[in-house]
Scaffold this active site. Structure first.
Site, PDB file in Angstrom:
ATOM      1  N   LEU A   1       7.245  -2.609  -5.771  1.00 28.61           N
ATOM      2  CA  LEU A   1       7.785  -1.269  -5.578  1.00 28.61           C
ATOM      3  C   LEU A   1       9.167  -1.408  -4.929  1.00 28.61           C
ATOM      4  CD1 LEU A   1       6.735   1.803  -5.693  1.00 28.61           C
ATOM      5  CD2 LEU A   1       6.943   1.596  -3.225  1.00 28.61           C
TER       6      LEU A   1
ATOM      7  N   TYR B   1       4.032   9.883  -6.085  1.00 31.50           N
ATOM      8  CA  TYR B   1       4.161  10.389  -4.718  1.00 31.50           C
ATOM      9  C   TYR B   1       5.334   9.735  -4.019  1.00 31.50           C
ATOM     10  CZ  TYR B   1       2.150   6.090  -2.722  1.00 31.50           C
ATOM     11  OH  TYR B   1       1.935   4.794  -2.342  1.00 31.50           O
TER      12      TYR B   1
ATOM     13  N   GLU C   1       4.535  -8.638  -3.222  1.00 34.84           N
ATOM     14  CA  GLU C   1       4.693  -7.700  -2.101  1.00 34.84           C
ATOM     15  C   GLU C   1       3.356  -7.555  -1.398  1.00 34.84           C
ATOM     16  OE1 GLU C   1       5.626  -3.742  -3.496  1.00 34.84           O
ATOM     17  OE2 GLU C   1       4.136  -3.846  -5.091  1.00 34.84           O
TER      18      GLU C   1
ATOM     19  N   LYS D   1       5.679   4.471  -8.317  1.00 40.74           N
ATOM     20  CA  LYS D   1       4.917   4.859  -7.132  1.00 40.74           C
ATOM     21  C   LYS D   1       3.823   5.856  -7.549  1.00 40.74           C
ATOM     22  CE  LYS D   1       5.874   5.759  -2.225  1.00 40.74           C
ATOM     23  NZ  LYS D   1       5.138   4.636  -1.676  1.00 40.74           N
TER      24      LYS D   1
HETATM   25  N1  PLP Z   1       5.167  -1.704  -1.831  1.00 46.70           N
HETATM   26  C1  PLP Z   1       4.079  -0.926  -1.926  1.00 46.70           C
HETATM   27  C2  PLP Z   1       2.985  -1.315  -2.877  1.00 46.70           C
HETATM   28  C3  PLP Z   1       3.967   0.241  -1.148  1.00 46.70           C
HETATM   29  O1  PLP Z   1       2.875   1.026  -1.274  1.00 46.70           O
HETATM   30  C4  PLP Z   1       5.004   0.568  -0.234  1.00 46.70           C
HETATM   31  C5  PLP Z   1       4.919   1.772   0.603  1.00 46.70           C
HETATM   32  O2  PLP Z   1       3.920   2.391   0.720  1.00 46.70           O
HETATM   33  C6  PLP Z   1       6.120  -0.277  -0.146  1.00 46.70           C
HETATM   34  C7  PLP Z   1       6.172  -1.406  -0.967  1.00 46.70           C
HETATM   35  C8  PLP Z   1       7.253   0.036   0.793  1.00 46.70           C
HETATM   36  O3  PLP Z   1       8.053   1.079   0.302  1.00 46.70           O
HETATM   37  P1  PLP Z   1       8.876   2.041   1.300  1.00 46.70           P
HETATM   38  O4  PLP Z   1       9.700   1.140   2.161  1.00 46.70           O
HETATM   39  O5  PLP Z   1       9.713   2.874   0.405  1.00 46.70           O
HETATM   40  O6  PLP Z   1       7.867   2.809   2.078  1.00 46.70           O
END
Ligand code: PLP
Length: 281
Positions: free
Chosen positions: A201, A37, A177, A145
């Site tokens: 991520l 997603y 994270e 993701k």
């Molecule tokens: N890490 C995880 C596990 C996430 O689920 C998300 C966003 O939902 C992020 C980092 C941040 O990613 P982004 O800045 O692309 O939303």
């Protein structure tokens, strides 16, 4: 959500009211979490860094070995059709391996399921949030993701059970994270965030923040850092597409930066807001 009755969504070629959008119980997203997603922020119809989100989406499709019969331009048109024009909304786009008799190996000749919707985004959490640290017990491919988010869901719920907003995850003593965010700290005037790799991520917001900080001449590095450095940090922030940059003002019930957003956060947030304004012109 109060307006779900009128909300229109996209599902496999059709725009329908949300309550009429239905998928088969044999969809592999439902049975296996076999899909990926994207979440893309939109400000007054301006899609924030669409190309970066599309690049990540394509990498994720390759990572799960799923080829799809649509391209970036077609996805962009779908997204644009669903926009409401609100100050801030968030596009949710999900692709699964489609409908097939339940069997673990990939089906042949199955059409992927494509689902897209737009959701309103609530006011930002500029006053700061509370976090707790938890053991990062997810898998070895946190850079994908995937819609299979049960570990993240359980971690976020543990944080919620302890009246906290987010879980900051620790793997082998190092900060990775958040359950749904990336993490930054300020230590000795330097901004630090974990490097890309299998355990985080690659957040689009994270990348944008790194570039903004570098352009502003701030000292920012991508480096592993330990839980103790998190605890000792003068500031902690989390970033994500829907939350932007949020200051953490409490960690494990102890105040961070005297319990209020820090000076560097104020600076980086102002830079991020003007970056947004610039993209909207
Ligand atoms: N890490 C995880 C596990 C996430 O689920 C998300 C966003 O939902 C992020 C980092 C941040 O990613 P982004 O800045 O692309 O939303």
């Amino acid at each position: 959500m109060s307006d779900t009755g009128q909300q229109r969504v996209y599902l496999n070629g059709d725009y329908t009211p949300l309550h009429e959008a239905k998928i088969s119980v044999l969809d592999r997203g439902f049975l296996f979490g076999d899909g990926i997603y994207e979440v893309i922020p939109v400000y007054q119809r301006h899609i924030f860094h669409l190309e970066r989100h599309m690049t990540r989406l394509e990498k994720n499709l390759a990572a799960i070995r799923l080829s799809v019969p649509f391209n970036r331009q077609q996805l962009k048109e779908i997204i644009e059709t669903l926009l409401t024009g609100k100050d801030q909304e968030s596009i949710y786009l999900q692709i699964t391996r489609g409908i097939a008799k339940r069997d673990h190996q990939f089906p042949t000749d199955t059409k992927p399921t494509l689902f897209v919707m737009s959701n309103p985004v609530k006011q930002q959490l500029k006053h700061g949030i509370a976090c707790i640290t938890l053991d990062d017990d997810r898998w070895q491919h946190c850079d994908i993701k995937t819609i299979a988010l049960l570990p993240n869901v359980l971690l976020r719920q543990l944080a919620h059970d302890q009246h906290s907003d987010e879980a900051i995850l620790i793997r082998d003593g190092y900060v990775t994270e958040g359950a749904a965010s990336n993490v930054f700290i300020v230590a000795d005037g330097q901004i630090i965030t974990a490097p890309q790799g299998p355990f985080i991520l690659p957040g689009v917001t994270r990348d944008v923040i790194i570039e903004i900080a570098q352009n502003a001449g701030l000292d920012i590095v991508q480096r592993m850092f330990r839980e103790q450095q998190l605890i000792d940090a003068s500031e902690i922030w989390i970033t994500s597409s829907t939350k932007e940059i949020v200051p953490v003002i409490s960690l494990n019930k102890q105040p961070v930066s005297q319990g209020k957003p820090g000076v560097i956060w104020n600076k980086i947030n102002a830079l991020f807001q003007s970056h947004k304004q610039h993209l909207m012109q």
